[in-house]
Design a protein around this motif. Structure first.
Motif, mmCIF file in Angstrom:
data_model
loop_
_atom_site.group_PDB
_atom_site.id
_atom_site.type_symbol
_atom_site.label_atom_id
_atom_site.label_comp_id
_atom_site.label_asym_id
_atom_site.label_seq_id
_atom_site.Cartn_x
_atom_site.Cartn_y
_atom_site.Cartn_z
ATOM 1 N N UNK A 1 53.691 18.887 3.840
ATOM 2 C CA UNK A 1 52.749 18.379 4.853
ATOM 3 C C UNK A 1 53.534 17.865 6.057
ATOM 4 N N UNK A 2 54.620 17.122 5.789
ATOM 5 C CA UNK A 2 55.413 16.576 6.888
ATOM 6 C C UNK A 2 56.088 17.704 7.672
ATOM 7 N N UNK A 3 56.635 18.700 6.964
ATOM 8 C CA UNK A 3 57.295 19.828 7.627
ATOM 9 C C UNK A 3 56.301 20.581 8.517
ATOM 10 N N UNK A 4 55.059 20.740 8.039
ATOM 11 C CA UNK A 4 54.025 21.399 8.849
ATOM 12 C C UNK A 4 53.699 20.577 10.096
ATOM 13 N N UNK A 5 53.669 19.259 9.944
ATOM 14 C CA UNK A 5 53.399 18.373 11.076
ATOM 15 C C UNK A 5 54.498 18.504 12.132
ATOM 16 N N UNK A 6 55.753 18.524 11.683
ATOM 17 C CA UNK A 6 56.883 18.684 12.604
ATOM 18 C C UNK A 6 56.761 20.019 13.336
ATOM 19 N N UNK A 7 56.406 21.070 12.589
ATOM 20 C CA UNK A 7 56.275 22.411 13.187
ATOM 21 C C UNK A 7 55.168 22.428 14.244
ATOM 22 N N UNK A 8 54.036 21.782 13.939
ATOM 23 C CA UNK A 8 52.917 21.704 14.902
ATOM 24 C C UNK A 8 53.359 21.029 16.201
ATOM 25 N N UNK A 9 54.307 20.108 16.093
ATOM 26 C CA UNK A 9 54.763 19.355 17.256
ATOM 27 C C UNK A 9 55.988 19.981 17.921
ATOM 28 N N UNK A 10 56.329 21.197 17.501
ATOM 29 C CA UNK A 10 57.395 21.939 18.179
ATOM 30 C C UNK A 10 58.774 21.802 17.575
ATOM 31 N N UNK A 11 58.886 21.203 16.413
ATOM 32 C CA UNK A 11 60.187 21.043 15.773
ATOM 33 C C UNK A 11 60.327 21.920 14.545
ATOM 34 N N UNK A 12 61.424 21.720 13.847
ATOM 35 C CA UNK A 12 61.669 22.501 12.648
ATOM 36 C C UNK A 12 62.376 21.635 11.610
ATOM 37 N N UNK A 13 61.773 21.548 10.426
ATOM 38 C CA UNK A 13 62.341 20.775 9.322
ATOM 39 C C UNK A 13 61.781 21.363 8.031
ATOM 40 N N UNK A 14 62.666 21.727 7.106
ATOM 41 C CA UNK A 14 62.168 22.295 5.855
ATOM 42 C C UNK A 14 61.649 21.185 4.949
ATOM 43 N N UNK A 15 60.656 21.534 4.145
ATOM 44 C CA UNK A 15 60.066 20.535 3.253
ATOM 45 C C UNK A 15 61.077 20.060 2.219
ATOM 46 N N UNK A 16 61.972 20.956 1.777
ATOM 47 C CA UNK A 16 62.963 20.546 0.777
ATOM 48 C C UNK A 16 63.983 19.592 1.399
ATOM 49 N N UNK A 17 64.329 19.810 2.672
ATOM 50 C CA UNK A 17 65.282 18.919 3.340
ATOM 51 C C UNK A 17 64.672 17.529 3.491
ATOM 52 N N UNK A 18 63.396 17.492 3.870
ATOM 53 C CA UNK A 18 62.698 16.214 3.996
ATOM 54 C C UNK A 18 62.664 15.491 2.651
ATOM 55 N N UNK A 19 62.385 16.227 1.579
ATOM 56 C CA UNK A 19 62.361 15.639 0.237
ATOM 57 C C UNK A 19 63.741 15.106 -0.141
ATOM 58 N N UNK A 20 64.795 15.826 0.246
ATOM 59 C CA UNK A 20 66.158 15.369 -0.044
ATOM 60 C C UNK A 20 66.500 14.099 0.730
ATOM 61 N N UNK A 21 65.959 13.958 1.944
ATOM 62 C CA UNK A 21 66.165 12.727 2.716
ATOM 63 C C UNK A 21 65.500 11.561 1.974
ATOM 64 N N UNK A 22 64.256 11.781 1.535
ATOM 65 C CA UNK A 22 63.526 10.729 0.821
ATOM 66 C C UNK A 22 64.202 10.367 -0.501
ATOM 67 N N UNK A 23 64.875 11.335 -1.110
ATOM 68 C CA UNK A 23 65.561 11.095 -2.380
ATOM 69 C C UNK A 23 66.938 10.460 -2.171
ATOM 70 N N UNK A 24 67.360 10.324 -0.904
ATOM 71 C CA UNK A 24 68.653 9.726 -0.623
ATOM 72 C C UNK A 24 69.819 10.688 -0.743
ATOM 73 N N UNK A 25 69.535 11.989 -0.870
ATOM 74 C CA UNK A 25 70.596 12.998 -1.020
ATOM 75 C C UNK A 25 71.203 13.387 0.325
ATOM 76 N N UNK A 26 70.462 13.165 1.394
ATOM 77 C CA UNK A 26 70.954 13.466 2.737
ATOM 78 C C UNK A 26 71.205 12.141 3.439
#
Length: 155
Positions: free
Chosen positions: A35-60
């Motif tokens: 959902x967050x990755x889709x929101x970023x895309x709608x606003x002209x950016x690019x972020x994969x959902x798995x990368x976002x999940x890894x940020x939330x998990x503290x892996x990034x």
């Protein structure tokens, strides 16, 4: 708890900052990476959902500036919020040094000489140009030298 007693959370890591923004931007909602990755895309950016999940998990912990900008787009905040504190401090110090030199007259124009291959960051260039434009406007309305009747630069 009333708002006067509410304490700001400690936001040092990228994970803490993103968790905080999820809580403040989507209160009471469980936001998936997709959902967050889709929101970023709608606003002209690019972020994969798995990368976002890894940020939330503290892996990034040290993403690229492009990822930080994508987070900023998704949350609707200035992307620099997500930078490490030391980087933000460096940016602020550089900006203050620039302002001080501008005020003392050491910098009266801009030239692109002596820059590395990346050149001036667009944000700094835009800021510098806006300062010069403001100074020109003050000179035309304050008697030509940009100072007030007390000899101090206008703020």
């Amino acid at each position: 708890m009333n708002s006067g007693e509410e304490r700001a959370p400690e936001l040092r890591t990228l994970q803490q900052k993103v968790e905080y923004m999820v809580e403040k931007t989507f209160p009471g909602q469980k936001i998936s990476g997709r959902v967050f990755a889709d929101l970023v895309k709608e606003r002209g950016g690019s972020l994969s959902h798995s990368y976002f999940s890894n940020i939330l998990a503290g892996k990034v912990t040290q993403p690229s500036e492009d990822i930080l900008k994508a987070l900023g787009l998704g949350f609707g905040v200035d992307w620099r919020f997500f930078k490490e504190e030391s980087e933000v401090v460096d940016d602020v110090v550089a900006g203050l040094q620039f302002l001080a030199k501008r005020r003392t007259g050491e910098i009266s124009g801009l030239a692109g000489r002596g820059l590395d291959e990346d050149g001036l960051p667009p944000e700094l260039l835009q800021f510098a140009l806006s300062l010069l434009e403001d100074a020109r406007g003050r000179r035309s309305t304050a008697g030509g030298d940009g100072s007030t009747a007390h000899g101090e630069p206008e703020k």
